[in-house]
Scaffold this active site. Structure first.
Site, PDB file in Angstrom:
ATOM      1  N   ARG A 121      27.056 -68.513  35.383  1.00 31.06           N
ATOM      2  CA  ARG A 121      26.049 -68.428  36.467  1.00 31.06           C
ATOM      3  C   ARG A 121      26.383 -67.369  37.517  1.00 31.06           C
ATOM      4  NH1 ARG A 121      26.523 -74.146  35.988  1.00 31.06           N
ATOM      5  NH2 ARG A 121      24.915 -74.914  34.579  1.00 31.06           N
ATOM      6  N   LYS A 143      19.311 -53.997  39.933  1.00 31.63           N
ATOM      7  CA  LYS A 143      18.392 -54.357  38.835  1.00 31.63           C
ATOM      8  C   LYS A 143      19.190 -54.326  37.543  1.00 31.63           C
ATOM      9  CE  LYS A 143      13.779 -52.999  40.317  1.00 31.63           C
ATOM     10  NZ  LYS A 143      12.664 -52.079  40.059  1.00 31.63           N
ATOM     11  N   GLU A 185      15.172 -38.488  37.958  1.00 27.24           N
ATOM     12  CA  GLU A 185      15.248 -39.535  38.997  1.00 27.24           C
ATOM     13  C   GLU A 185      15.633 -38.930  40.348  1.00 27.24           C
ATOM     14  OE1 GLU A 185      14.063 -42.413  38.284  1.00 27.24           O
ATOM     15  OE2 GLU A 185      14.801 -43.248  36.387  1.00 27.24           O
ATOM     16  N   LYS A 227      18.079 -44.382  47.907  1.00 27.99           N
ATOM     17  CA  LYS A 227      17.973 -45.648  47.171  1.00 27.99           C
ATOM     18  C   LYS A 227      18.516 -46.805  48.009  1.00 27.99           C
ATOM     19  CE  LYS A 227      17.882 -48.156  43.083  1.00 27.99           C
ATOM     20  NZ  LYS A 227      17.809 -48.174  41.654  1.00 27.99           N
ATOM     21  N   GLU A 237      11.886 -56.102  45.494  1.00 29.35           N
ATOM     22  CA  GLU A 237      10.652 -55.392  45.153  1.00 29.35           C
ATOM     23  C   GLU A 237       9.386 -56.186  45.460  1.00 29.35           C
ATOM     24  OE1 GLU A 237      10.962 -52.731  41.735  1.00 29.35           O
ATOM     25  OE2 GLU A 237       8.891 -53.222  41.260  1.00 29.35           O
ATOM     26  N   ARG A 241      10.018 -51.074  47.426  1.00 29.92           N
ATOM     27  CA  ARG A 241      10.923 -50.718  46.327  1.00 29.92           C
ATOM     28  C   ARG A 241      10.159 -50.256  45.091  1.00 29.92           C
ATOM     29  NH1 ARG A 241      16.536 -53.487  44.099  1.00 29.92           N
ATOM     30  NH2 ARG A 241      16.786 -51.969  42.432  1.00 29.92           N
ATOM     31  N   ASN A 245       9.524 -46.617  41.237  1.00 28.24           N
ATOM     32  CA  ASN A 245       9.012 -46.573  39.864  1.00 28.24           C
ATOM     33  C   ASN A 245       8.001 -45.464  39.642  1.00 28.24           C
ATOM     34  OD1 ASN A 245      10.450 -48.742  38.713  1.00 28.24           O
ATOM     35  ND2 ASN A 245       9.175 -50.145  39.895  1.00 28.24           N
ATOM     36  N   HIS A 248       7.184 -44.302  36.172  1.00 28.13           N
ATOM     37  CA  HIS A 248       7.814 -45.240  35.237  1.00 28.13           C
ATOM     38  C   HIS A 248       6.809 -46.044  34.422  1.00 28.13           C
ATOM     39  CE1 HIS A 248      11.377 -44.103  37.405  1.00 28.13           C
ATOM     40  NE2 HIS A 248      12.154 -44.968  36.787  1.00 28.13           N
ATOM     41  N   HIS A 252       7.613 -45.803  30.815  1.00 28.99           N
ATOM     42  CA  HIS A 252       8.004 -46.941  29.979  1.00 28.99           C
ATOM     43  C   HIS A 252       7.088 -47.041  28.756  1.00 28.99           C
ATOM     44  CE1 HIS A 252      10.258 -49.214  33.447  1.00 28.99           C
ATOM     45  NE2 HIS A 252      10.988 -48.260  32.899  1.00 28.99           N
ATOM     46  N   HIS A 265      15.104 -41.901  28.902  1.00 29.41           N
ATOM     47  CA  HIS A 265      14.400 -42.497  30.036  1.00 29.41           C
ATOM     48  C   HIS A 265      13.941 -41.417  31.038  1.00 29.41           C
ATOM     49  CE1 HIS A 265      13.335 -45.425  33.097  1.00 29.41           C
ATOM     50  NE2 HIS A 265      14.127 -44.799  33.959  1.00 29.41           N
TER      51      HIS A 265
END
Ligand code: NAD
Ligand code: GLY
Length: 363
Positions: A121, A143, A185, A227, A237, A241, A245, A248, A252, A265
């Site tokens: 955990r 993330k 990026e 960032k 987010e 935030r 993206n 993205h 993606h 990417h």
């Protein structure tokens, strides 16, 4: 020349060290261990380059380090590979206070971080990013994720590292194609919130491509500062935030549609950003001159400025899995101007299709 930034998240705040020779400095890493034991997660490409160096630095700091070496590539960012980390953690009797150290690019960082979030955990973890992309983006902000055949990064957790150690010297061995992918990026920060940095990038792209150390440290530092500011303001987010993206949602779709690993990417983000810029122009926000300036900077970084010929309908089908979809409505990161990103749901699917057709092969 070495620099330190802070990600301000209250008691979960952490430093980002940026510079050269950091992997060999035990004093930087030693304070972050609750227990004198670590598991280094890396891959078969990075292990022969940097694993011994990191292990010996940890040993000098009094920390015994085991390791697990995973297969390399986006196509291995899966449950099966994640399970290899759990196997290693259990087989070597790692406890909740053992530290997981992710040594590698964004794939290793995202998977290692997700394993750390889940194991017992939650165990402490440290990011040691070794690609430009991971140094400017994925190692910062917590993330973590693996891919699903139906969508990128669909299974994951927000889980912050205790420390980020961005050793620019590791970029010496990075293939050119990967260096360029990282620049996508970097450019993103200029586009969404830092117009001065965008202008600096316009003037300094050749230095970055030539791996000028001073320029690289400046670009990594400025990217991480952007960032860190965004993450401190909106860790999970709920708003701002999502600007990170930019490109993205389309990107993606390219990565998933082409098969993970076919387009890097950063390459997919580059082509995706040009589609987002085109759409922003159709909506009356970006001028044609701004659009041309954006295309020029991605070209200067030798990145793709057109998406592959998946067909607009397939792009849109893939985009429906985006994590920004709310109540079934697609939200996109678009540009009001260079340096001002916006999250918007006003574009219709027909407008999206038009922008895709204008900026993709076979369109
Ligand atoms: P990557 O991790 O696949 O690394 C790229 C390649 O370079 C790999 O083959 C790797 O083995 C190799 N490599 C790494 N460091 C090297 C070095 N120093 N010398 C030689 N080879 C080296 O790719 P990436 O671009 O670093 O990361 C992409 C991933 O990051 C994607 O999965 C993406 O979804 C994720 N990402 C996550 C976030 C986030 O916020 N968590 C942000 C952006 C991207
Ligand atoms: N790379 C997107 C984010 O960290 O939010």
């Amino acid at each position: 020349m070495n620099q330190t930034l802070n990600v301000a998240l209250g008691e979960r705040s952490y430093p980002i060290h940026i510079g050269t020779g950091l992997l060999a400095d035990p004093a930087l890493i030693q304070p972050f261990f609750k227990q004198r034991k670590a598991l280094i997660v890396t891959n078969e490409t990075i292990a022969p380059l940097y694993l011994d160096r990191l292990r010996s630095t940890l040993e000098t700091a009094g920390i015994s380090a085991l390791s697990v070496v995973l297969p390399d590539g986006e196509a291995f960012k899966t449950w099966e590979t994640l399970n290899q980390i759990f196997d290693a953690l259990l087989a070597s009797h790692c406890e909740r206070n053992t530290t997981l150290v992710a040594l590698g690019g964004g794939v290793i960082g995202d998977m290692g971080g997700f394993a750390a979030a889940c194991y017992q955990r939650g165990m402490p973890f440290i990011q040691v990013p070794t690609t430009l992309l991971s140094q400017v983006d994925s190692s910062v902000g917590g993330k973590t994720a693996i891919n699903h055949p139906l969508g990128k990064n669909m299974i994951g957790a927000f889980y912050q590292p205790r420390l980020v150690l961005a050793d620019i010297s590791t970029l010496d061995t990075l293939p050119n194609r990967e260096l360029k992918a990282g620049l996508a990026e970097v450019i993103k920060y200029g586009l969404i919130r830092d117009p001065e940095f965008f202008s600096w990038l316009e003037g300094n792209m050749p230095r970055l491509l030539a791996r000028d150390r001073e320029a690289l440290i400046y670009a990594v530092h400025r990217s991480c500062q952007n960032k860190a500011d965004v993450v401190a303001a909106d860790e999970r987010e709920t708003g701002e935030r999502a600007l990170l993206n930019l490109g993205h949602t389309f990107g993606h779709a390219i990565e998933t549609g082409m098969g993970y690993g076919v387009w890097l990417h950063g390459e997919a983000v580059s082509a995706g950003t040009l589609i987002a810029a085109e759409l922003s122009m159709h909506l009356g926000w970006l001028t044609a001159d701004d659009c041309a300036r954006i295309e020029r900077i991605f070209k200067a970084a030798d990145l793709p400025v057109r998406g592959p010929a998946l067909g607009a309908a397939r792009y849109i089908e893939l985009m429906r899995h985006d994590k920004k979809v709310q109540d079934g409505k697609m939200r996109l990161v678009l540009l009001k101007s260079i340096g001002q990103g916006v999250i918007s749901d006003i574009a219709t699917e027909a407008q999206m299709a038009e922008a895709i057709q204008a900026r993709c092969d076979g369109g």
